[in-house]
Design a protein around this motif. Structure first.
Motif, mmCIF file in Angstrom:
data_model
loop_
_atom_site.group_PDB
_atom_site.id
_atom_site.type_symbol
_atom_site.label_atom_id
_atom_site.label_comp_id
_atom_site.label_asym_id
_atom_site.label_seq_id
_atom_site.Cartn_x
_atom_site.Cartn_y
_atom_site.Cartn_z
ATOM 1 N N PHE A 119 -3.308 10.514 1.488
ATOM 2 C CA PHE A 119 -1.929 10.816 1.853
ATOM 3 C C PHE A 119 -1.064 9.557 1.751
ATOM 4 O O PHE A 119 0.059 9.614 1.240
ATOM 5 C CB PHE A 119 -1.850 11.391 3.275
ATOM 6 C CG PHE A 119 -0.460 11.771 3.683
ATOM 7 C CD1 PHE A 119 0.112 12.958 3.248
ATOM 8 C CD2 PHE A 119 0.299 10.930 4.483
ATOM 9 C CE1 PHE A 119 1.403 13.305 3.602
ATOM 10 C CE2 PHE A 119 1.591 11.261 4.849
ATOM 11 C CZ PHE A 119 2.145 12.452 4.411
ATOM 12 N N VAL A 120 -1.576 8.430 2.191
ATOM 13 C CA VAL A 120 -0.827 7.169 2.119
ATOM 14 C C VAL A 120 -0.544 6.807 0.660
ATOM 15 O O VAL A 120 0.581 6.453 0.305
ATOM 16 C CB VAL A 120 -1.585 6.030 2.837
ATOM 17 C CG1 VAL A 120 -0.911 4.685 2.588
ATOM 18 C CG2 VAL A 120 -1.677 6.308 4.329
ATOM 19 N N VAL A 121 -1.531 6.942 -0.207
ATOM 20 C CA VAL A 121 -1.339 6.650 -1.631
ATOM 21 C C VAL A 121 -0.303 7.606 -2.224
ATOM 22 O O VAL A 121 0.584 7.182 -2.975
ATOM 23 C CB VAL A 121 -2.684 6.738 -2.400
ATOM 24 C CG1 VAL A 121 -2.461 6.691 -3.901
ATOM 25 C CG2 VAL A 121 -3.609 5.611 -1.969
ATOM 26 N N MET A 122 -0.366 8.875 -1.860
ATOM 27 C CA MET A 122 0.591 9.857 -2.363
ATOM 28 C C MET A 122 2.010 9.496 -1.930
ATOM 29 O O MET A 122 2.951 9.540 -2.726
ATOM 30 C CB MET A 122 0.214 11.260 -1.861
ATOM 31 C CG MET A 122 1.082 12.384 -2.402
ATOM 32 S SD MET A 122 2.484 12.867 -1.368
ATOM 33 C CE MET A 122 1.713 13.331 0.139
ATOM 34 N N VAL A 123 2.195 9.106 -0.675
ATOM 35 C CA VAL A 123 3.517 8.717 -0.164
ATOM 36 C C VAL A 123 4.022 7.478 -0.903
ATOM 37 O O VAL A 123 5.192 7.406 -1.292
ATOM 38 C CB VAL A 123 3.449 8.462 1.360
ATOM 39 C CG1 VAL A 123 4.660 7.697 1.844
ATOM 40 C CG2 VAL A 123 3.320 9.772 2.110
ATOM 41 N N LEU A 124 3.158 6.514 -1.099
ATOM 42 C CA LEU A 124 3.571 5.282 -1.772
ATOM 43 C C LEU A 124 3.983 5.528 -3.222
ATOM 44 O O LEU A 124 4.902 4.880 -3.724
ATOM 45 C CB LEU A 124 2.452 4.241 -1.707
ATOM 46 C CG LEU A 124 2.180 3.660 -0.318
ATOM 47 C CD1 LEU A 124 0.892 2.839 -0.321
ATOM 48 C CD2 LEU A 124 3.354 2.822 0.151
ATOM 49 N N THR A 125 3.338 6.466 -3.879
ATOM 50 C CA THR A 125 3.710 6.757 -5.270
ATOM 51 C C THR A 125 4.950 7.644 -5.358
ATOM 52 O O THR A 125 5.800 7.424 -6.210
ATOM 53 C CB THR A 125 2.545 7.417 -6.036
ATOM 54 O OG1 THR A 125 2.124 8.590 -5.353
ATOM 55 C CG2 THR A 125 1.386 6.460 -6.201
ATOM 56 N N GLN A 126 5.077 8.618 -4.473
ATOM 57 C CA GLN A 126 6.194 9.566 -4.561
ATOM 58 C C GLN A 126 7.483 9.062 -3.920
ATOM 59 O O GLN A 126 8.558 9.307 -4.447
ATOM 60 C CB GLN A 126 5.815 10.904 -3.929
ATOM 61 C CG GLN A 126 4.799 11.673 -4.734
ATOM 62 C CD GLN A 126 4.505 13.033 -4.125
ATOM 63 O OE1 GLN A 126 5.104 13.442 -3.146
ATOM 64 N NE2 GLN A 126 3.556 13.737 -4.722
ATOM 65 N N VAL A 127 7.400 8.397 -2.805
ATOM 66 C CA VAL A 127 8.602 7.973 -2.082
ATOM 67 C C VAL A 127 9.000 6.549 -2.437
ATOM 68 O O VAL A 127 10.183 6.252 -2.617
ATOM 69 C CB VAL A 127 8.404 8.120 -0.557
ATOM 70 C CG1 VAL A 127 9.628 7.645 0.196
ATOM 71 C CG2 VAL A 127 8.081 9.565 -0.195
ATOM 72 N N PHE A 128 8.005 5.660 -2.559
ATOM 73 C CA PHE A 128 8.303 4.254 -2.812
ATOM 74 C C PHE A 128 8.121 3.877 -4.280
ATOM 75 O O PHE A 128 8.293 2.716 -4.650
ATOM 76 C CB PHE A 128 7.440 3.369 -1.909
ATOM 77 C CG PHE A 128 7.770 3.544 -0.453
ATOM 78 C CD1 PHE A 128 8.839 2.880 0.118
ATOM 79 C CD2 PHE A 128 7.025 4.407 0.345
ATOM 80 C CE1 PHE A 128 9.165 3.043 1.449
ATOM 81 C CE2 PHE A 128 7.344 4.585 1.684
ATOM 82 C CZ PHE A 128 8.420 3.906 2.230
ATOM 83 N N PHE A 129 7.746 4.843 -5.126
ATOM 84 C CA PHE A 129 7.641 4.674 -6.579
ATOM 85 C C PHE A 129 6.721 3.524 -6.983
ATOM 86 O O PHE A 129 7.012 2.759 -7.887
ATOM 87 C CB PHE A 129 9.032 4.506 -7.210
ATOM 88 C CG PHE A 129 9.950 5.647 -6.880
ATOM 89 C CD1 PHE A 129 9.733 6.902 -7.410
ATOM 90 C CD2 PHE A 129 11.012 5.460 -6.006
ATOM 91 C CE1 PHE A 129 10.563 7.966 -7.095
ATOM 92 C CE2 PHE A 129 11.850 6.505 -5.681
ATOM 93 C CZ PHE A 129 11.624 7.763 -6.226
ATOM 94 N N LYS A 130 5.590 3.430 -6.294
ATOM 95 C CA LYS A 130 4.576 2.441 -6.633
ATOM 96 C C LYS A 130 3.631 3.045 -7.671
ATOM 97 O O LYS A 130 3.428 4.261 -7.717
ATOM 98 C CB LYS A 130 3.758 2.026 -5.397
ATOM 99 C CG LYS A 130 4.586 1.514 -4.232
ATOM 100 C CD LYS A 130 5.253 0.210 -4.547
ATOM 101 C CE LYS A 130 6.012 -0.303 -3.338
ATOM 102 N NZ LYS A 130 6.841 -1.451 -3.652
#
Length: 100
Positions: free
Chosen positions: A36-47
């Motif tokens: 979930f943390v990885v998903m948030v970082l890619t979708q919201v923070f565009f990492k």
């Protein structure tokens, strides 16, 4: 002959001030999954996937990590969005913002 009026206008130089930046910090907890943390970082923070995984491990090992630096409004908007996503998924993910 009529007298002409002349006026001189002074121009004032207005310096623009850069808005203050804020660090968005993601904190570790025992319930939020790494996926979930990885998903948030890619979708919201565009990492990128690789950068998101590195940040996730940093959060896990060190207790927290800076996931981005933004203006006040953008930082709070991203925090609100992530907290809403976490609540909907049933996770107690904590994010904070502090001046950079």
């Amino acid at each position: 002959m009529p007298q002409e009026k002349t006026s001189t206008r002074e121009r004032k130089r207005v310096d623009t001030i850069q808005p203050r930046k804020y660090k968005v910090i993601m904190h570790n907890d025992d319930k939020t999954t790494m996926d979930f943390v990885v998903m948030v970082l890619t979708q919201v923070f565009f990492k990128s996937k690789k950068e998101a995984e590195f940040l996730m491990l940093t959060i896990h090992n060190e207790g927290q990590a800076v996931v981005g630096i933004y203006t006040y409004d953008i930082a709070n908007s991203k925090i609100f969005k992530v907290k809403r996503m976490a609540t909907e998924a049933g996770f107690p993910l904590k994010l904070t913002a502090e001046p950079a």
